[in-house]
Design a protein around this motif. Structure first.
Motif, PDB file in Angstrom:
ATOM      1  N   GLY A 191      50.341  35.402  87.668  1.00 24.18           N
ATOM      2  CA  GLY A 191      50.763  35.000  89.001  1.00 24.18           C
ATOM      3  C   GLY A 191      50.735  36.092  90.039  1.00 24.18           C
ATOM      4  N   GLY A 192      50.217  37.266  89.763  1.00 23.32           N
ATOM      5  CA  GLY A 192      50.158  38.345  90.736  1.00 23.32           C
ATOM      6  C   GLY A 192      49.146  39.381  90.324  1.00 23.32           C
ATOM      7  N   LEU A 193      48.693  40.206  91.307  1.00 24.95           N
ATOM      8  CA  LEU A 193      47.671  41.198  91.004  1.00 24.95           C
ATOM      9  C   LEU A 193      48.165  42.236  90.006  1.00 24.95           C
ATOM     10  CD1 LEU A 193      44.818  42.211  91.680  1.00 24.95           C
ATOM     11  CD2 LEU A 193      45.848  43.628  93.486  1.00 24.95           C
ATOM     12  N   ASN A 194      49.469  42.538  90.032  1.00 22.94           N
ATOM     13  CA  ASN A 194      50.002  43.579  89.148  1.00 22.94           C
ATOM     14  C   ASN A 194      50.745  42.987  87.946  1.00 22.94           C
ATOM     15  OD1 ASN A 194      52.126  42.529  90.583  1.00 22.94           O
ATOM     16  ND2 ASN A 194      53.210  44.484  90.787  1.00 22.94           N
ATOM     17  N   ARG A 195      50.496  41.739  87.644  1.00 19.48           N
ATOM     18  CA  ARG A 195      51.192  41.086  86.531  1.00 19.48           C
ATOM     19  C   ARG A 195      50.200  40.481  85.546  1.00 19.48           C
ATOM     20  NH1 ARG A 195      56.523  37.955  88.962  1.00 19.48           N
ATOM     21  NH2 ARG A 195      57.545  39.821  89.814  1.00 19.48           N
ATOM     22  N   LEU A 196      50.586  40.527  84.252  1.00 16.74           N
ATOM     23  CA  LEU A 196      49.793  39.916  83.189  1.00 16.74           C
ATOM     24  C   LEU A 196      50.676  38.974  82.377  1.00 16.74           C
ATOM     25  CD1 LEU A 196      47.515  42.707  81.642  1.00 16.74           C
ATOM     26  CD2 LEU A 196      46.803  40.665  82.884  1.00 16.74           C
ATOM     27  N   GLY A 197      50.158  37.798  82.094  1.00 12.24           N
ATOM     28  CA  GLY A 197      50.871  36.848  81.245  1.00 12.24           C
ATOM     29  C   GLY A 197      50.492  37.033  79.788  1.00 12.24           C
ATOM     30  N   ILE A 198      51.487  37.007  78.914  1.00 14.54           N
ATOM     31  CA  ILE A 198      51.263  37.132  77.466  1.00 14.54           C
ATOM     32  C   ILE A 198      51.351  35.728  76.866  1.00 14.54           C
ATOM     33  CG2 ILE A 198      51.991  38.259  75.338  1.00 14.54           C
ATOM     34  CD1 ILE A 198      51.056  40.154  77.554  1.00 14.54           C
ATOM     35  N   THR A 199      50.319  35.314  76.155  1.00 11.85           N
ATOM     36  CA  THR A 199      50.254  33.970  75.602  1.00 11.85           C
ATOM     37  C   THR A 199      50.433  33.986  74.089  1.00 11.85           C
ATOM     38  OG1 THR A 199      47.851  34.078  75.380  1.00 11.85           O
ATOM     39  CG2 THR A 199      48.727  33.203  77.452  1.00 11.85           C
ATOM     40  N   ALA A 200      50.809  32.823  73.549  1.00  8.11           N
ATOM     41  CA  ALA A 200      50.974  32.653  72.102  1.00  8.11           C
ATOM     42  C   ALA A 200      49.678  32.132  71.509  1.00  8.11           C
ATOM     43  CB  ALA A 200      52.115  31.684  71.813  1.00  8.11           C
ATOM     44  N   SER A 201      49.247  32.712  70.424  1.00 10.14           N
ATOM     45  CA  SER A 201      48.040  32.245  69.741  1.00 10.14           C
ATOM     46  C   SER A 201      48.364  31.389  68.530  1.00 10.14           C
ATOM     47  CB  SER A 201      47.190  33.448  69.314  1.00 10.14           C
ATOM     48  OG  SER A 201      47.929  34.301  68.451  1.00 10.14           O
ATOM     49  N   LEU A 202      49.621  31.008  68.394  1.00 10.40           N
ATOM     50  CA  LEU A 202      50.068  30.194  67.253  1.00 10.40           C
ATOM     51  C   LEU A 202      51.158  29.248  67.715  1.00 10.40           C
ATOM     52  CD1 LEU A 202      50.033  29.848  64.051  1.00 10.40           C
ATOM     53  CD2 LEU A 202      51.986  31.404  64.071  1.00 10.40           C
ATOM     54  N   SER A 203      51.089  28.016  67.277  1.00  8.80           N
ATOM     55  CA  SER A 203      52.155  27.058  67.557  1.00  8.80           C
ATOM     56  C   SER A 203      53.244  27.186  66.500  1.00  8.80           C
ATOM     57  CB  SER A 203      51.612  25.617  67.568  1.00  8.80           C
ATOM     58  OG  SER A 203      50.677  25.446  68.607  1.00  8.80           O
ATOM     59  N   GLY A 204      54.491  27.151  66.923  1.00  3.45           N
ATOM     60  CA  GLY A 204      55.594  27.266  65.974  1.00  3.45           C
ATOM     61  C   GLY A 204      56.916  27.418  66.691  1.00  3.45           C
ATOM     62  N   GLN A 205      57.837  28.144  66.062  1.00  2.00           N
ATOM     63  CA  GLN A 205      59.159  28.395  66.615  1.00  2.00           C
ATOM     64  C   GLN A 205      59.392  29.893  66.761  1.00  2.00           C
ATOM     65  OE1 GLN A 205      61.503  26.044  63.661  1.00  2.00           O
ATOM     66  NE2 GLN A 205      62.465  25.163  65.456  1.00  2.00           N
ATOM     67  N   VAL A 206      60.174  30.236  67.786  1.00  2.83           N
ATOM     68  CA  VAL A 206      60.528  31.629  68.000  1.00  2.83           C
ATOM     69  C   VAL A 206      61.626  32.007  67.004  1.00  2.83           C
ATOM     70  CG1 VAL A 206      61.476  33.307  69.624  1.00  2.83           C
ATOM     71  CG2 VAL A 206      59.925  31.526  70.441  1.00  2.83           C
ATOM     72  N   ILE A 207      61.350  32.983  66.151  1.00  2.00           N
ATOM     73  CA  ILE A 207      62.348  33.422  65.172  1.00  2.00           C
ATOM     74  C   ILE A 207      62.898  34.809  65.497  1.00  2.00           C
ATOM     75  CG2 ILE A 207      61.378  31.977  63.352  1.00  2.00           C
ATOM     76  CD1 ILE A 207      60.054  34.470  62.188  1.00  2.00           C
TER      77      ILE A 207
END
Length: 385
Positions: A191-207
């Protein structure tokens, strides 16, 4: 009345007196005996049967499973539930920076490709800026190439200029692809020039989520740990002499307070653990209902392979009840369950060998059999009444 008339009336009078005294003729005796036999056969057909609907079975907490087949023994060991290594992912920061967004919390579900964190940094600005600059250079190179192609077709520009313009366009396209690849590898979006989004490469639950908002993290710092918990692993250790009798596919009975399930060996280490001097073993356990939690301590009853190829049928000890001094197992029927007499052998951990009475293909009540025994007792009492 004459004497002859009196004699003729005597048989009728005798029959009347015998009927009044409860006397039944031989034909009536046969009819009553046949009716009693029919009643006895019907009673015998219902003997040991417990009639329950699927809803009543579920409400009573009765769990259904199949007997365990195979194996020549079992040993009980402490074990730990762990996430499946093939279905666990550590989501880390590809670049250093400040965490400005964490979109998922512990226990929440994550879909593959979903942005779950945003990092703000100067490096992100440089990477995104390079993407824009390389895009502009590519547009200029393509424009020059189109112009040189037009001039060459008009025999105004030499072929050497066309070749140079084509080479420059190819190099610009490669540079643009590299810049986009770097941003994509780091995460992208944000959402901005100085920002990066981190994505999940696996479906599941946050542990696990070891970071908080506003925290400055280094490159490769762990942000999340995600696991697909539809299957979990059971980690245990065997002595070398026992590990030789265990192979992938062997059955492992997993028990914990109020729960029991069946797992299968998926890995037997070819090397000893240098600290424990034992053999690490992993079993795979289905967890579609989510009843097993990562980090939980359980008991694993490992079925050992016999040297002579012998096999046995085993059932959980919770499936066996004693009815009229006989050991029985409640076998599933279309209308409920039937108490089936069995002959038991040696117990091994949480299971016991069934020497006769079962084929191993039946569905049986693995837990909650005491409730079925109580229902059977109620039925017998009502029948006696």
């Amino acid at each position: 009345m004459t004497r002859f008339t009196t004699y003729r009336a005597l048989p009728a009078l005798v029959a009347l007196l015998l009927g009044a005294c409860g006397y039944v003729s031989e034909g009536d005796n046969q009819t009553e005996a046949a009716s009693q036999i029919t009643r006895n056969e019907a009673s015998h057909a219902d003997e040991g049967a417990v009639t329950l609907s699927p809803d009543q079975i579920a409400a009573a907490g009765v769990q259904i499973g199949r007997p365990l087949a195979g194996g020549a023994g079992a040993i009980d060991l402490p074990a730990t539930i762990e996430g499946d290594p093939q279905e666990t992912q550590v989501v880390s920061a590809a670049i250093g920076g400040r965490v400005v967004a964490l979109t998922r919390n512990l226990g929440q579900s994550v879909v593959r490709g979903q942005t779950i964190a945003i990092i703000e940094s100067r490096e992100a600005a440089q990477m995104k800026g390079e993407v824009q600059a390389s895009r502009a250079r590519l547009a200029l190179a393509n424009s020059n190439l189109a112009r040189e192609q037009r001039l060459f077709s008009q025999k105004v520009s030499p072929e050497q200029d066309l070749i140079a313009a084509r080479t420059a366009a190819i190099e610009a396209r490669i540079a643009y692809s590299q810049a986009r690849g770097q941003v994509s590898a780091a995460g992208g979006g944000g959402g901005g020039l100085n920002r990066l989004g981190i994505t999940a490469s696996l479906s599941g639950q946050v542990i696990a989520r070891p970071v908080v908002l506003g925290q400055t993290v280094a490159a490769d710092a762990e942000l999340y740990r995600i696991a697909n918990l539809r299957k979990v692993s059971v980690s245990l250790n065997l002595r070398p002499e026992d590990a030789g009798r265990v192979k992938p596919g062997n059955v492992v009975s997993i028990t914990a307070p109020g729960r029991q399930a069946t797992a299968h060996i998926s890995f037997v280490s070819p090397a000893l653990d240098p600290q424990t001097r034992q053999v690490p073993v992993i079993a795979t356990l289905g967890n579609g209902a989510g009843q097993w939690r990562v980090g939980e301590s359980v008991t694993a009853s490992v079925q050992l392979s016999g040297s002579g190829g012998s096999s046995a049928i085993r059932v959980p000890t919770t499936a066996v009840q004693t009815v009229e001094r006989k050991s029985v197992v409640f076998v599933r029927t279309p209308k409920g369950f039937r108490a089936t007499p069995v002959k038991l052998g040696d117990a091994a951990g949480e299971t016991v060998i069934v020497r006769s009475g079962l084929t191993g293909r039946e569905q049986i009540a693995t837990t909650g059999s005491f409730t079925l025994k109580a229902e059977l007792g109620k039925g017998d009492a009502e029948h006696e009444d």
